[in-house]
Design an enzyme around this catalytic site. Structure first.
Site, PDB file in Angstrom:
ATOM      1  N   ASP A 146       0.856  -1.176   0.000  1.00 58.33           N
ATOM      2  CA  ASP A 146       0.000   0.000   0.000  1.00 58.33           C
ATOM      3  C   ASP A 146       0.895   1.230   0.000  1.00 58.33           C
ATOM      4  O   ASP A 146       2.020   1.184   0.492  1.00 58.33           O
ATOM      5  CB  ASP A 146      -0.906   0.001   1.244  1.00 58.33           C
ATOM      6  N   GLU A 168       1.015   5.596   0.683  1.00 57.57           N
ATOM      7  CA  GLU A 168       0.365   6.841   1.091  1.00 57.57           C
ATOM      8  C   GLU A 168       0.981   7.928   0.215  1.00 57.57           C
ATOM      9  O   GLU A 168       2.186   7.887  -0.073  1.00 57.57           O
ATOM     10  CB  GLU A 168       0.633   7.147   2.569  1.00 57.57           C
ATOM     11  N   HIS A 197      -4.688   3.236   7.802  1.00 57.66           N
ATOM     12  CA  HIS A 197      -4.268   4.442   7.094  1.00 57.66           C
ATOM     13  C   HIS A 197      -2.790   4.751   7.276  1.00 57.66           C
ATOM     14  O   HIS A 197      -2.343   5.867   7.071  1.00 57.66           O
ATOM     15  CB  HIS A 197      -5.130   5.663   7.455  1.00 57.66           C
ATOM     16  N   ASP A 249      -2.316  -0.719   6.373  1.00 59.88           N
ATOM     17  CA  ASP A 249      -3.299  -1.038   5.332  1.00 59.88           C
ATOM     18  C   ASP A 249      -2.865  -2.261   4.520  1.00 59.88           C
ATOM     19  O   ASP A 249      -3.710  -3.068   4.119  1.00 59.88           O
ATOM     20  CB  ASP A 249      -3.495   0.169   4.397  1.00 59.88           C
TER      21      ASP A 249
END
Lengths: 129, 678
Positions: free
Chosen positions: B491, B493, B634, B639
């Site tokens: 994942d 960000e 998050h 995640d």
């Protein structure tokens, strides 16, 4: 005439150094071990000492330490002249108060120059005092 | 459009059309017949009743049948994924009568699972005991070990190997050895190892270091090979440091010595002229001076050689003081380290013994209980000083101490021997203020500068022998079973959602699934300096501000490491299109490609439950009751882990629908995407 005390347990070296120092115009006395060196220094204080480390009985380092512990010899020029060439021994000699540390084999010319320079510094120091 | 929405639209349309048709019919009859009284009421009532009836029937069907069916679907999906899930949706409406049957099914399902788990625990008990013994052995073994299967996949590595490859993310269970040590000679040697288990040796390069590798086939196995590694870089460099100067020094020494001998012989033989005598004397003087210089060089070289070849290792000074503290505390002696800690080269066990003994002796001589210890950087050396309030020691005292044995045993070395082992000596001196004195021991300095890295915690997962049962790695990944794939779930960000308009990655997190098992410790977790400000709107989502990433490496450093971590794995992400675009766009600049197949848990979930709404990560985590530590959602790694758990949940359900291979899963994803577009 400046007085130089040569302390070494090797008679051949003592002979050479005695000859070399006399040639350079110094009054030379010699000792073959630490005890007699201490006795000579006390009886007839020299102007400079050439001191070997490996001596029978008390070692050159101990002679150096004993001399530096006495107020009258705190400023006596002492040159360690030795076959012990390790960095740590050189550091130890200088830490205990030697003015210089010369390892064997050495250049005779450089030795004489070093002795003369130290004697000059010493006499200047005395005059300033 | 989901089927439910279609049905809803149809119902409203039918109700509306019927209602208005009835309205028109009643109005027409009213105008034609012009009824009065009850007849008029009956005509209007009957005409409008059919529309209202259909409308009400829809409500009843929704409440009594459709909603209970949806709830049953969720409940059944949840049960399939997790038999221990709560029963939030008992059968209701017209399905209420299914309750006893469903309960029985659930109970049976749970019992079967429990029985299976018990059997597994029971069967694994002996294996666990053997495993514990093996783990204990491997944990303490200082020799880095790797075990790989016949396809060069890692089955085991010990903490020593983990330390050796601390900077290399390619060390991981199931990873190919060629990713970790990409040397053709190694792969070749592994393929041709003698079957009788006799060893082969190789010298392998690894990031500016040289590893001596002893490899052998494990006898009576399915072709597993054991690799024992040793970092020989220092030894080789040390050899180079003295071999070369020595090879030039010795001929020079011989030459000058020969000159001296010849000149001396000529002079002692006599019969030479005065002029020749003078020339010979000059030559002897020059040769003896050159010899003096060469002997000094030789002495320095020998000293360096002595330090290089001893038992000396790099030791962090704080570790020395820490090791001394327990035994000194027992004697009520305090030793306070002062100054800046440094690396020294020491034979640590013997140096510790010496320090312990010397501090005891100091305590007896000085009558003090409080000492300080300081390490100072000198010229090529480090001074180790023990400090106390009072006068310095005499050399005579230290000479006596040098002759003391370290312990009472006959073979015990003397304190002076230990000093010599470190090419050291000791002396005592007073501090300038004359209040304090110190005992000084110069030690060889180490070349390292930075404090040691924090100790790697022993990790629970450093072997998985079941990897050897996996099918051989193949280019036809599509045919591999989903639960046998090496999956890297990741994942990202980012600074925002507009990746094509300049939004950048600020964090990448990933974890690995091998053999259907999420490896707890095998993770990639790295913040990235995006080179631009993080907008407050995105901070609200991931909580990261500029200060959190300003000291992090840029993506050009992080992405190659992430690519190494991914290795030959299949990528997995939730809403993979976004995360894949993020790494692909950034990768394009660095020439890094992500061309492997990608599984998307969002598409897979839609494919499985197309009639259910809510396929976001939060909604699915709630639906399948996935648990995660607080404050990890998050974050990139948090995640990625939830996505991995979700994928494992989906895998069993995919399997139940006959979707067992990567190819079938990718096909399902394509169908979902196609349906969505159309």
């Amino acid at each position: 005439m400046a007085k130089v005390l040569v302390v070494d347990d090797e008679p051949n070296i003592v002979l050479s150094l005695e000859f070399l120092m006399q040639q350079a115009g110094f009054d030379v006395t010699t000792a073959l071990d630490g005890e007699s060196a201490m006795a000579l220094v006390t009886e007839n204080p020299p102007d400079l000492v050439l001191l070997d480390i490996s001596l029978p009985g008390i070692s050159g380092f101990e002679v150096l330490e004993q001399l530096r512990s006495q107020e009258s010899f705190k400023r006596l020029p002492i040159v360690m002249l030795t076959a012990h060439g390790r960095e740590v021994e050189r550091e130890k000699g200088l830490a205990l108060g030697a003015d210089d540390y010369i390892t064997k084999p050495f250049s005779t010319r450089q030795l004489v120059e070093k002795v003369q320079a130290l004697l000059n510094e010493s006499s200047q120091g005395l005059q300033e005092d | 459009m989901p089927a439910r929405h279609k049905l809803l639209s149809l119902w409203l349309l039918l109700s509306g059309v019927t209602f208005f048709a009835g309205l028109l019919c009643a109005a027409w009859l009213d105008s034609q017949i012009q009824p009065t009284g009850n007849l008029r009421l009956i005509i209007w009532g009957v005409s409008l009743a059919s529309g209202l009836l259909i409308f009400l029937l829809g409500f009843v069907l929704e409440a009594r049948l459709m909603r209970p069916l949806r709830h049953l679907q969720v409940q059944v999906a949840r049960m399939a994924a997790n038999p221990d899930a709560q029963d939030d949706y008992p059968p209701e409406g017209w399905l209420e009568t299914l309750q006893p049957d469903l309960n029985q099914l659930r109970q049976g399902w749970r019992q079967d699972r429990a029985l299976l788990a018990d059997a597994r625990i029971q069967g694994a008990k002996d294996a666990a005991r053997i495993r514990q013994e093996l783990e204990a052995l491997l944990q303490v073994l200082k020799l880095p070990l790797l075990l790989c299967d016949q396809h060069q996949r890692l089955l085991l590595f010990n903490p020593a190997a983990e330390k050796l490859f601390a900077e290399n993310p390619a060390l991981g269970l199931g990873r190919r050895l060629e990713e970790l040590l990409p040397a053709p000679s190694l792969i070749d040697a592994l393929q041709n190892l003698p079957k009788d288990g006799s060893p082969r040796q190789l010298l392998l390069p690894h990031r500016n270091r040289w590893f001596l590798c002893d490899l052998r086939r494990v006898v009576a196995s399915q072709g597993e090979a054991l690799l024992m590694l040793e970092d020989t870089t220092e030894r080789q460099q040390s050899d180079m440091r003295w071999r070369k100067p020595l090879s030039t020094l010795l001929p020079a020494l011989r030459g000058h010595a020969a000159n001296l001998a010849t000149a001396g012989e000529l002079l002692s033989n006599g019969g030479t002229t005065a002029e020749l005598n003078q020339r010979l004397q000059l030559a002897m003087q020059e040769d003896s001076q050159a010899l003096s210089g060469l002997i000094s060089e030789l002495a320095q070289l020998l000293e360096a050689l002595h330090l290089d070849q001893g038992q000396l290792t790099d030791t962090w000074s704080n570790d020395l003081w820490q090791a001394l503290t327990p035994s000194l505390s027992q004697q009520e002696i305090s030793l306070t380290p002062i100054g800046i800690p440094l690396w020294v080269r020491a034979d640590t066990p013997s140096l510790l013994g010496l320090l312990q003994k010397v501090i005891q002796l100091l305590q007896q001589v000085t009558n003090k209980k409080d000492f300080e210890a300081e390490i100072q950087l000198g010229n090529n050396r480090v001074y180790l000083d023990l400090i106390w309030q009072g006068q310095p020691l005499h050399l005579k005292q230290l000479k006596e101490w040098s002759e003391l044995p370290l312990a009472n045993e006959e073979i015990s070395p003397k304190l002076g021997d230990i000093l010599r082992r470190h090419s050291s000596d000791w002396w005592s001196l007073a501090d300038l203020d004359q209040n304090f004195a110190r005992l000084r021991m110069p030690l060889p300095a180490a070349t390292r500068v930075y404090p040691p890295l924090p100790t790697i915690e022993a990790r629970p997962e450093f072997h998985d022998f079941s990897i050897a049962d996996l099918p051989p790695p193949t280019n036809e990944l599509g045919q591999l079973a989903l639960n046998q794939l090496e999956l890297v779930v990741f994942d990202t960000e980012t600074t925002g959602l507009e990746l094509r308009k300049g939004d950048k990655i600020i964090s990448i997190g990933a974890c690995r699934i091998i053999n259907g098992r999420l490896l707890a410790q095998e993770v990639f977790d790295q913040k990235v300096n995006p080179g631009r400000a993080i907008p407050p709107a995105s901070t609200k989502i991931h909580g990261l501000v500029d200060a959190d990433v300003e000291k992090s490496p840029p993506i050009s450093v992080v992405l190659p490491r992430f690519r190494e971590f991914v290795g030959n794995g299949v990528l997995v992400a939730h809403n993979a299109a976004f995360d894949l675009l993020a790494v692909t766009l950034e990768g394009a600049e660095a020439g890094i490609e992500f061309t492997m197949p990608v599984l998307d848990t969002l598409l897979l979930s839609r494919g499985l439950d197309e009639n259910l709404e809510g396929h976001g990560l939060d909604a699915l985590a709630k639906r399948f009751q996935l648990t995660f530590p607080p404050n990890t959602r998050h974050t990139a790694l948090g995640d990625a882990r939830v996505t991995a758990e979700l994928l494992l949940t989906l895998l069993s359900r995919l399997e139940a629908r006959g979707i067992t291979t990567l190819e079938a899963a990718l096909e399902l994803q394509n169908t979902v995407m196609h349906n969505k577009k159309s």
